[in-house]
Design a protein around this motif. Structure first.
Motif, short mmCIF file in Angstrom:
data_model
loop_
_atom_site.label_atom_id
_atom_site.label_comp_id
_atom_site.label_asym_id
_atom_site.label_seq_id
_atom_site.Cartn_x
_atom_site.Cartn_y
_atom_site.Cartn_z
N ASN A 143 -13.89 19.07 34.42
CA ASN A 143 -13.17 19.59 33.00
C ASN A 143 -11.60 19.21 33.08
O ASN A 143 -11.05 18.97 32.30
CB ASN A 143 -13.49 20.87 32.76
CG ASN A 143 -14.85 21.33 31.99
OD1 ASN A 143 -15.41 20.27 31.29
ND2 ASN A 143 -15.44 22.28 32.33
N SER A 144 -11.28 19.40 34.37
CA SER A 144 -9.66 19.23 34.37
C SER A 144 -9.31 17.66 34.51
O SER A 144 -8.53 17.50 33.86
CB SER A 144 -9.31 19.66 35.66
OG SER A 144 -9.26 21.09 35.93
N PHE A 145 -10.30 16.78 35.01
CA PHE A 145 -9.84 15.63 34.94
C PHE A 145 -10.06 15.02 33.22
O PHE A 145 -9.36 14.15 32.92
CB PHE A 145 -10.84 14.65 35.67
CG PHE A 145 -10.24 14.58 37.02
CD1 PHE A 145 -9.20 13.96 37.53
CD2 PHE A 145 -11.00 15.20 38.12
CE1 PHE A 145 -8.95 13.81 38.96
CE2 PHE A 145 -10.78 15.21 39.31
CZ PHE A 145 -9.55 14.43 39.87
N PHE A 146 -11.22 15.73 32.61
CA PHE A 146 -11.25 15.47 31.25
C PHE A 146 -9.97 15.81 30.51
O PHE A 146 -9.53 15.13 29.75
CB PHE A 146 -12.60 15.95 30.59
CG PHE A 146 -12.68 15.88 29.18
CD1 PHE A 146 -13.11 14.62 28.69
CD2 PHE A 146 -12.50 16.95 28.37
CE1 PHE A 146 -13.43 14.41 27.34
CE2 PHE A 146 -12.55 16.63 26.84
CZ PHE A 146 -13.31 15.68 26.51
N MET A 147 -9.46 16.94 30.85
CA MET A 147 -8.09 17.34 30.11
C MET A 147 -7.08 16.51 30.61
O MET A 147 -6.21 16.33 29.60
CB MET A 147 -7.78 18.68 30.70
CG MET A 147 -8.69 19.89 30.02
SD MET A 147 -8.77 20.10 28.26
CE MET A 147 -9.93 21.09 28.05
N ILE A 148 -7.06 15.94 31.69
CA ILE A 148 -6.15 14.89 31.77
C ILE A 148 -6.10 13.84 31.10
O ILE A 148 -5.15 13.16 30.51
CB ILE A 148 -5.94 14.51 33.50
CG1 ILE A 148 -5.73 15.58 34.45
CG2 ILE A 148 -5.18 13.45 33.61
CD1 ILE A 148 -5.84 15.31 35.94
N GLY A 149 -7.35 13.26 30.86
CA GLY A 149 -7.70 12.38 29.97
C GLY A 149 -7.17 12.35 28.62
O GLY A 149 -6.52 11.84 27.77
N LEU A 150 -7.62 13.79 28.02
CA LEU A 150 -6.96 14.24 26.88
C LEU A 150 -5.41 14.17 26.71
O LEU A 150 -4.79 13.63 25.71
CB LEU A 150 -7.37 15.59 26.46
CG LEU A 150 -8.65 15.80 26.05
CD1 LEU A 150 -9.17 17.47 25.93
CD2 LEU A 150 -9.38 15.19 25.17
N MET A 151 -4.73 14.50 27.73
CA MET A 151 -3.36 14.38 27.91
C MET A 151 -2.65 13.01 27.77
O MET A 151 -1.84 12.97 26.91
CB MET A 151 -2.90 14.89 29.24
CG MET A 151 -1.26 14.93 29.48
SD MET A 151 -1.03 15.40 31.23
CE MET A 151 -1.45 17.12 31.36
N ALA A 152 -3.42 12.18 28.37
CA ALA A 152 -2.96 10.55 28.37
C ALA A 152 -3.31 10.09 26.94
O ALA A 152 -2.47 9.56 26.41
CB ALA A 152 -3.83 10.03 29.40
N GLY A 153 -4.21 10.62 26.49
CA GLY A 153 -4.43 10.05 24.88
C GLY A 153 -3.69 10.64 24.03
O GLY A 153 -3.24 10.05 23.14
N SER A 154 -3.16 12.06 24.34
CA SER A 154 -2.30 12.74 23.42
C SER A 154 -1.02 11.92 23.38
O SER A 154 -0.32 11.65 22.16
CB SER A 154 -2.08 14.25 23.88
OG SER A 154 -3.18 14.87 23.84
N PHE A 155 -0.55 11.56 24.42
CA PHE A 155 0.90 11.00 24.40
C PHE A 155 0.74 9.66 24.07
O PHE A 155 1.32 8.94 23.02
CB PHE A 155 1.35 10.91 25.89
CG PHE A 155 2.70 10.15 26.02
CD1 PHE A 155 3.83 10.74 25.60
CD2 PHE A 155 2.49 8.85 26.54
CE1 PHE A 155 5.11 10.02 26.17
CE2 PHE A 155 3.95 8.28 26.67
CZ PHE A 155 5.03 8.79 26.29
#
Length: 563
Positions: A143-155
């Motif tokens: 889930n943390s790596f998925f959140m890192i993906g969300l972070m990259a996608g957000s920016f």
């Protein structure tokens, strides 16, 4: 060319806007599918053991009838499935798991083969990759790596959609989301699997972020919903775009009933997500974005097609590159046509720290991660809420709980305002979490946590809309994207604070909810100093934003802002 003036004749919610709004529900639902994908494909078996071939012939299927005969016990009548007592040997050389030598407890390690008892799925990535015992730390890391993906996608998608447009970047987001998820279904080991979870996460964030912005940009704030005369169409669309996200969470949970192989579940749902890419052929670029970036010929073409769809005629002077004729300006003077001395609205990323918006940016950099920590932290407490004994049904119900909060926002946001709802959607769950931290699990605990989830869902939705209304058009998606990027720090920490560290004894049970509650209270107090955007059109320049600051309504008033 001024889109707010064009809307006076085009109409804010005709057939053209309705069609786009409904189509945008499709990609928005993909975010919900991906958020709970790992929860469905990563169900942990209730009981497992490592093979004990060193002691006897292990058939790789049998389990003890009584857990206490084979597993060492730990507190609260639970058992340590990562340790075992040596089983006795039957006459035929096979293991007797109910006749053991309890003088020594042996420990399993990551090199052992594991046997899993029957559970809700036939298998999961937990069983395929043996994410148990000393590899248990890899479970919350998914889930943390998925959140890192969300972070990259957000920016990434925030900035790129401001630069290249909403429509094209939405297609890229859908392909990343569906493609990453589809590839992950066929990965043979853990590290390649989480890599594609990051790719899917980046795309999933774009699949929500861009439809949210586009749905707000195609309408205005003056026309009201016919059966809810105090609700603007902007408020309606900005809140209802989150409904498909909750539906997406429910759909992937429901698919878990029908598809019990985790790889099949993931590739089937990924192909359905991929089919959503077809909407690229049916949605236009945002006219507001086209005008703000100087692409007037394309904007004129989009508006002309929209007018045909809405069966109206838009005056030609409104579609000209120059200023509208004087009589076309709004009578109340609230939305002014472009004037020669006015800023051109062409800003860069560094303007997020322009004096007009610096405090707003910094405040949102705190509130976004707080809300994300609260939302995902409570969501990860599904096992403590005990709504039902069925894991899939529990996830469906907890997902659907979000929808009433969105309806509540639609009914109240244009009366109470953005700011009061934003503040209390953090202060109330902050208080409920602080109380829940120090009481035993039970009915009161469940009620408090569900109130927290209701408010956290509302806060999540308000945050997107409120942030979009506080930044000028040319940096709006960048601002929402970067704030959403900051939010992922809360999301990354949520599985560790909520689940892993307490389960390992690293934190007392009350710490998690105290962190959630305390953070929410801090965020709510900071939000008290933001302006309320109710009643104002989306700002195109910092001058527009300063006007909002000067004339926004006091927090305690229910009437619309006097502009």
């Amino acid at each position: 060319m001024n889109y707010d003036l064009i809307l006076e004749e085009l109409g804010e919610f005709g057939a053209w806007q309705i069609g786009i709004a409904l189509l945008l529900w499709l990609p928005a639902s993909l975010d919900g599918v991906q958020i709970l994908m790992a929860s469905m494909t990563g169900v942990t078996p209730n009981r497992f053991r490592c093979k004990v071939s060193d002691h006897c012939v292990d058939d790789g299927q049998s389990f003890p009838e009584n857990n206490s005969n084979f597993y060492p016990s730990i507190e609260n009548d639970e058992f340590d499935y990562c340790k075992y007592y040596a089983p006795a040997t039957n006459v035929d050389g096979t293991c007797n798991f109910d006749d053991t030598d309890k003088s020594i407890a042996y420990a399993c390690n990551s090199t052992d083969d594991f046997v899993y008892d029957s559970f809700e799925m036939d298998n999961s990535f937990i069983t395929d990759f043996n994410i148990v015992c000393d590899r248990k730390i890899f479970e919350p890391a998914v889930n943390s790596f998925f959140m890192i993906g969300l972070m990259a996608g957000s920016f990434g998608f925030g900035v790129l959609s401001d630069k290249f447009g909403r429509r094209h970047m939405l297609l890229v987001a859908i392909l990343c989301c569906a493609g990453g998820s589809l590839a992950g279904a066929f990965m043979p080991e853990y590290y390649s699997y989480v890599f594609f979870r990051m790719i899917a996460g980046a795309g999933a964030e774009g699949c929500f972020l861009i439809p949210f912005t586009l749905s707000m940009e195609i309408v205005g704030i003056k026309e009201k919903v016919s059966f809810l005369p105090w609700v603007s169409y902007s408020t309606l669309l900005a809140n209802f775009i989150s409904i498909p996200l909750a539906v997406g969470e429910s759909v992937i949970s429901a698919l878990g009933y029908a598809i019990k192989d985790w790889r099949t579940l993931q590739w089937v749902s990924s192909l359905v997500c991929l089919a959503c890419a077809a909407i690229w052929f049916f949605i236009p670029e945002s006219p507001r974005w086209l005008i703000s970036t100087g692409k007037l010929d394309t904007a004129r073409s989009v508006v002309e097609k929209a007018s045909k769809r809405n069966k109206v005629v838009v005056s030609k002077y409104l579609l000209s590159a120059g200023n509208p004729e004087p009589e076309a300006q709004l009578q109340d003077g609230n939305v002014q046509a472009d004037q020669p001395a006015k800023e051109d609205g062409q800003y860069s990323l560094s303007d997020l720290f322009h004096p007009s918006v610096r405090f707003i940016s910094l405040t949102m950099f705190v509130c976004w991660p707080v809300i994300t920590l609260l939302y995902y932290g409570i969501s990860l407490s599904v096992d403590k809420i005990n709504l039902t004994e069925d894991v899939f049904l529990s996830y469906i119900l907890v997902s659907l709980i979000e929808i009433p909060s969105y309806v509540f926002l639609v009914l109240t946001m244009d009366i109470i305002g953005r700011k009061p709802l934003f503040v209390f959607s953090m202060l109330i769950p902050g208080a409920t979490c602080l109380i829940a931290a120090f009481i035993d699990e039970g009915l009161l605990f469940t009620v408090l946590v569900l109130i927290g989830k209701f408010c956290a869902s509302a806060a999540f939705n308000i945050t997107y809309m409120y942030t979009a209304e506080l930044f000028p058009t040319n940096i709006r998606n960048s601002a929402v994207g970067i704030c959403s990027t900051m939010a992922r720090f809360g999301g990354i920490s949520a599985p560790w604070i909520a689940v892993y560290l307490p389960s390992q004894g690293s934190l007392p049970g009350w710490v998690a909810y105290t962190v959630f509650g305390g953070s929410a209270v801090i965020g709510g107090l900071l939000a008290l100093f933001l302006p309320d955007t109710i009643g104002f059109p989306l700002p195109d320049t910092f001058e527009d934003l300063e006007e909002i600051k000067k004339k926004s309504k006091p927090m305690w008033k229910l009437n619309r802002a006097t502009k």
